[in-house]
Scaffold this motif. Structure first.
Motif, PDB file in Angstrom:
ATOM      1  N   GLY A   1       0.805  -1.208   0.000  1.00 31.25           N
ATOM      2  CA  GLY A   1       0.000   0.000   0.000  1.00 31.25           C
ATOM      3  C   GLY A   1       0.841   1.262   0.000  1.00 31.25           C
ATOM      4  O   GLY A   1       0.448   2.270  -0.579  1.00 31.25           O
ATOM      5  N   HIS A   2       1.997   1.195   0.632  1.00 31.58           N
ATOM      6  CA  HIS A   2       2.880   2.361   0.670  1.00 31.58           C
ATOM      7  C   HIS A   2       3.529   2.590  -0.690  1.00 31.58           C
ATOM      8  O   HIS A   2       3.739   1.653  -1.467  1.00 31.58           O
ATOM      9  CB  HIS A   2       3.963   2.178   1.733  1.00 31.58           C
ATOM     10  CG  HIS A   2       3.476   2.396   3.132  1.00 31.58           C
ATOM     11  ND1 HIS A   2       3.098   3.637   3.597  1.00 31.58           N
ATOM     12  CD2 HIS A   2       3.305   1.524   4.167  1.00 31.58           C
ATOM     13  CE1 HIS A   2       2.719   3.532   4.870  1.00 31.58           C
ATOM     14  NE2 HIS A   2       2.830   2.267   5.233  1.00 31.58           N
TER      15      HIS A   2
ATOM     16  N   SER B   1       2.062   1.314  10.281  1.00 33.26           N
ATOM     17  CA  SER B   1       3.304   1.471   9.519  1.00 33.26           C
ATOM     18  C   SER B   1       3.419   2.900   9.018  1.00 33.26           C
ATOM     19  O   SER B   1       2.421   3.591   8.793  1.00 33.26           O
ATOM     20  CB  SER B   1       3.336   0.495   8.325  1.00 33.26           C
ATOM     21  OG  SER B   1       2.260   0.741   7.430  1.00 33.26           O
TER      22      SER B   1
ATOM     23  N   SER C   1       6.091   5.544   6.357  1.00 31.38           N
ATOM     24  CA  SER C   1       6.912   5.383   5.162  1.00 31.38           C
ATOM     25  C   SER C   1       7.498   6.707   4.684  1.00 31.38           C
ATOM     26  O   SER C   1       7.146   7.783   5.162  1.00 31.38           O
ATOM     27  CB  SER C   1       6.042   4.765   4.054  1.00 31.38           C
ATOM     28  OG  SER C   1       6.632   4.858   2.784  1.00 31.38           O
TER      29      SER C   1
ATOM     30  N   GLN D   1       2.799   8.721   4.594  1.00 30.36           N
ATOM     31  CA  GLN D   1       1.494   8.187   4.949  1.00 30.36           C
ATOM     32  C   GLN D   1       1.606   7.254   6.158  1.00 30.36           C
ATOM     33  O   GLN D   1       2.603   6.542   6.319  1.00 30.36           O
ATOM     34  CB  GLN D   1       0.897   7.405   3.779  1.00 30.36           C
ATOM     35  CG  GLN D   1       0.512   8.263   2.587  1.00 30.36           C
ATOM     36  CD  GLN D   1      -0.739   9.066   2.860  1.00 30.36           C
ATOM     37  OE1 GLN D   1      -1.745   8.563   3.345  1.00 30.36           O
ATOM     38  NE2 GLN D   1      -0.694  10.351   2.523  1.00 30.36           N
TER      39      GLN D   1
ATOM     40  N   MET E   1      -0.357   4.025   7.828  1.00 28.67           N
ATOM     41  CA  MET E   1      -1.338   2.995   7.474  1.00 28.67           C
ATOM     42  C   MET E   1      -1.601   2.091   8.666  1.00 28.67           C
ATOM     43  O   MET E   1      -0.671   1.706   9.389  1.00 28.67           O
ATOM     44  CB  MET E   1      -0.862   2.190   6.267  1.00 28.67           C
ATOM     45  CG  MET E   1      -0.766   3.021   5.005  1.00 28.67           C
ATOM     46  SD  MET E   1      -0.498   2.062   3.510  1.00 28.67           S
ATOM     47  CE  MET E   1      -0.701   3.333   2.254  1.00 28.67           C
TER      48      MET E   1
ATOM     49  N   TRP F   1      -3.292  -1.480   9.755  1.00 32.55           N
ATOM     50  CA  TRP F   1      -3.618  -2.753   9.121  1.00 32.55           C
ATOM     51  C   TRP F   1      -4.261  -3.738  10.096  1.00 32.55           C
ATOM     52  O   TRP F   1      -3.886  -3.782  11.265  1.00 32.55           O
ATOM     53  CB  TRP F   1      -2.354  -3.420   8.578  1.00 32.55           C
ATOM     54  CG  TRP F   1      -1.505  -2.590   7.690  1.00 32.55           C
ATOM     55  CD1 TRP F   1      -0.524  -1.713   8.056  1.00 32.55           C
ATOM     56  CD2 TRP F   1      -1.538  -2.569   6.256  1.00 32.55           C
ATOM     57  NE1 TRP F   1       0.058  -1.147   6.954  1.00 32.55           N
ATOM     58  CE2 TRP F   1      -0.541  -1.646   5.838  1.00 32.55           C
ATOM     59  CE3 TRP F   1      -2.294  -3.239   5.296  1.00 32.55           C
ATOM     60  CZ2 TRP F   1      -0.293  -1.388   4.495  1.00 32.55           C
ATOM     61  CZ3 TRP F   1      -2.050  -2.978   3.959  1.00 32.55           C
ATOM     62  CH2 TRP F   1      -1.061  -2.062   3.563  1.00 32.55           C
TER      63      TRP F   1
ATOM     64  N   LEU G   1      -6.254  -3.270   4.921  1.00 35.69           N
ATOM     65  CA  LEU G   1      -5.922  -1.907   5.322  1.00 35.69           C
ATOM     66  C   LEU G   1      -7.174  -1.270   5.905  1.00 35.69           C
ATOM     67  O   LEU G   1      -8.145  -1.017   5.184  1.00 35.69           O
ATOM     68  CB  LEU G   1      -5.413  -1.107   4.127  1.00 35.69           C
ATOM     69  CG  LEU G   1      -5.096   0.375   4.382  1.00 35.69           C
ATOM     70  CD1 LEU G   1      -3.967   0.514   5.399  1.00 35.69           C
ATOM     71  CD2 LEU G   1      -4.735   1.091   3.083  1.00 35.69           C
TER      72      LEU G   1
ATOM     73  N   SER H   1      -5.917   4.796   6.289  1.00 34.53           N
ATOM     74  CA  SER H   1      -4.624   5.467   6.164  1.00 34.53           C
ATOM     75  C   SER H   1      -4.870   6.963   6.185  1.00 34.53           C
ATOM     76  O   SER H   1      -5.979   7.431   5.924  1.00 34.53           O
ATOM     77  CB  SER H   1      -3.910   5.054   4.875  1.00 34.53           C
ATOM     78  OG  SER H   1      -4.616   5.515   3.738  1.00 34.53           O
ATOM     79  N   TYR H   2      -3.818   7.714   6.494  1.00 35.09           N
ATOM     80  CA  TYR H   2      -3.975   9.160   6.530  1.00 35.09           C
ATOM     81  C   TYR H   2      -2.618   9.834   6.319  1.00 35.09           C
ATOM     82  O   TYR H   2      -1.567   9.248   6.642  1.00 35.09           O
ATOM     83  CB  TYR H   2      -4.598   9.623   7.850  1.00 35.09           C
ATOM     84  CG  TYR H   2      -3.735   9.418   9.090  1.00 35.09           C
ATOM     85  CD1 TYR H   2      -2.884  10.430   9.549  1.00 35.09           C
ATOM     86  CD2 TYR H   2      -3.767   8.224   9.797  1.00 35.09           C
ATOM     87  CE1 TYR H   2      -2.108  10.253  10.678  1.00 35.09           C
ATOM     88  CE2 TYR H   2      -2.995   8.048  10.933  1.00 35.09           C
ATOM     89  CZ  TYR H   2      -2.165   9.064  11.371  1.00 35.09           C
ATOM     90  OH  TYR H   2      -1.389   8.890  12.501  1.00 35.09           O
TER      91      TYR H   2
ATOM     92  N   SER I   1     -13.121   6.626  10.884  1.00 36.98           N
ATOM     93  CA  SER I   1     -11.679   6.536  10.619  1.00 36.98           C
ATOM     94  C   SER I   1     -11.085   7.834  10.098  1.00 36.98           C
ATOM     95  O   SER I   1     -10.014   7.841   9.491  1.00 36.98           O
ATOM     96  CB  SER I   1     -11.380   5.395   9.633  1.00 36.98           C
ATOM     97  OG  SER I   1     -11.774   4.147  10.157  1.00 36.98           O
TER      98      SER I   1
ATOM     99  N   ASN J   1       6.848  -2.487   1.177  1.00 34.63           N
ATOM    100  CA  ASN J   1       5.824  -3.308   1.805  1.00 34.63           C
ATOM    101  C   ASN J   1       6.247  -3.695   3.206  1.00 34.63           C
ATOM    102  O   ASN J   1       7.403  -3.523   3.608  1.00 34.63           O
ATOM    103  CB  ASN J   1       5.540  -4.566   0.965  1.00 34.63           C
ATOM    104  CG  ASN J   1       6.775  -5.421   0.745  1.00 34.63           C
ATOM    105  OD1 ASN J   1       7.414  -5.875   1.681  1.00 34.63           O
ATOM    106  ND2 ASN J   1       7.135  -5.634  -0.521  1.00 34.63           N
TER     107      ASN J   1
END
Length: 477
Positions: A50-51, A69, A71, A75, A77, A79, A86, A89-90, A130, A377
């Motif tokens: 996703g990253h 997580s 990155s 972002q 995330m 999980w 997922l 995320s923000y 969320s 990942n």
């Protein structure tokens, strides 16, 4: 009563003892998770994708059902790792790579603190649906590699950064408390330079104590109660220090990561050196320069873990097992190393990344590991293999290449003749440049361009220039 069984490395006796009623469910779970055969069955379970940048930080929540997580893509995330889902995320609000993301305990996973290369510490609060609101908690004048959350506290955390400053935060207030600047050990401490800090951890058995480490050879332990009594003093006054005796006053290594075990053992990972495990009685005291050679000879040696290489990035180190029976680390060779804590026997060696494995986190109650590195990942590892995996056939070759890399790098950095030769070349280049550029202002502004550091193969820690050209440099946490 004499114990009816012993913990076996193959794990089969644990099932037998459970069926006979000799082992309670909780005891059985711990013994199975400790068995060497289970560790040798650990294999890749899944990849969380996703990253869009290198993943620098991972952490399980308290229950272990979710994972956060962060990155280079800035972002965050969240999980549900078992189902590869997922949840949300923000955008972190940071202006540069996210180095650390931590979930505050007892907040229903609704408060996530982050730190970044932009020098900021931020809080993300998860609202309904969320939706996440973020705000700044504090800032440093250098990259913030690590945060430490007080065990069991939904409010208290600490940060350290490359400016050498250690700060304390209380989420119930709107400001950070500057505790002290970590300084080098010299005869005149008042004029000694600050240490660029890479790591900070809190002792789980004694949350008043926390350890920091960075650009020199010492891991320092502090007592927060000294600073709560007089926060205005800002005195850098450790209660204990740790360092292998052969590295004392070498000024040739630095520390990239620390970890505390559940019994207050301190694990220290050195850049282009090895990993050391210190017991409490192995400390050098608050002033290591005053320790005599006789005192050093009487100190018990730390346990050493070797075979990996920690050079290209700022790597983590961690414990694994219900009672921290194992030590694990990533490596520049892209492998995950898992040693038995007692005796330092290498029991598992797995390919964890095409380039470099940086961070490893153990699940709070299951034999599951999360890792991240240069790839975009998060990898989840669990004992899913039907076979007991031996060490790879080329394990000796891998370890020897890592050893040669460490020694070759050390020789280049430590030989005085080479250093002086490079400095002379740099001076001649600067003089030639001045002759070509008669504009005095331009010449003076270019004198501090950091060329000398790049020729020597390391950066000064205060600039990100030149790191984007090399994909191995995209993750420094």
């Amino acid at each position: 009563m004499e114990r009816l069984y012993k913990v076996s490395d193959n794990g089969f006796m644990e099932f037998y003892n459970r069926e006979l009623g000799f082992s309670l469910p909780r005891t059985f779970s711990r013994h199975i998770s400790t068995s060497e055969s289970l560790v040798k069955r650990i294999d890749l379970y899944e990849k969380l994708r996703g990253h869009e940048g290198c993943v620098n930080t991972i952490e399980f929540n308290t229950l272990g059902d979710h994972l956060v997580s962060g990155s280079d893509d800035r972002q965050i995330m969240f999980w549900e790792w078992a189902s590869k889902t997922l949840k949300f995320s923000y955008p972190s609000g940071h202006l540069d790579n996210v180095f650390q993301a931590r979930i505050m305990p007892f907040t229903d996973d609704r408060k996530i603190v982050t730190s970044s290369a932009d020098g900021k510490v931020r809080l993300g609060e998860v609202l309904e649906n969320s939706r996440v609101e973020t705000r700044q908690l504090g800032k440093h004048q250098g990259r913030v590699h690590k945060l430490a959350v007080e065990p069991g506290s939904p409010y208290i955390l600490y940060s350290c950064a490359e400016d050498g400053l250690v700060q304390r935060y209380d989420l119930r207030s709107n400001s950070a408390t500057k505790l002290f600047y970590c300084s080098a050990f010299t005869e005149n401490r008042q004029s000694s330079p600050s240490i660029r800090l890479n790591a900070i951890v809190i002792d789980p058995r004694n949350p008043h104590h926390f350890a920091v480490a960075g650009s020199d050879e010492y891991a320092r332990v502090y007592d927060i109660r000294r600073y709560q009594l007089d926060c205005s003093s800002k005195v850098d006054s450790p209660v204990n220090t740790f360092c292998p005796s052969h590295l004392i006053e070498t000024h040739e290594v630095h520390i990239t990561a620390l970890a505390y075990s559940s019994t207050s053992e301190l694990l220290v990972s050195y850049n282009d050196e090895l990993i050391y495990l210190f017991q409490k009685n192995m400390g050098l005291g608050p002033s290591p320069l005053s320790v005599t050679s006789d005192d050093l000879q009487n100190l018990e040696s730390a346990q050493v873990y070797s075979g990996h290489r920690n050079s290209e990035t700022v790597k983590g180190v961690n414990f694994f097992g219900p009672n921290d029976e194992y030590v694990m680390s990533g490596s520049d060779c892209g492998h995950i190393f898992i040693w038995k804590k007692k005796g330092a026997k290498l029991v598992r060696l797995m390919v964890g990344d095409r380039n470099i494995v940086n961070q490893l986190e153990a699940h709070p109650c299951m034999p599951v590991i999360a890792t991240c590195g240069i790839e975009k990942n998060v990898k989840i590892w669990s004992p899913t293999s039907s076979d007991i995996n031996p060490l790879p056939e080329n394990v000796d070759e891998i370890m020897e290449l890592n050893r040669r890399g460490r020694e070759d790098h050390s020789r280049v950095l430590l030989t005085p003749d080479i250093v002086m030769h490079v400095l002379r070349l740099h001076r001649r280049q600067a003089l030639a440049y001045i002759e070509r550029r008669p504009n005095r202002e331009d010449v003076e502004s270019d004198e501090d361009d950091g060329r000398e550091s790049y020729v020597l193969g390391f950066s000064d820690g205060d600039s990100d220039e030149g790191t984007l050209e090399n994909p191995r440099e995209c993750n420094i946490s």
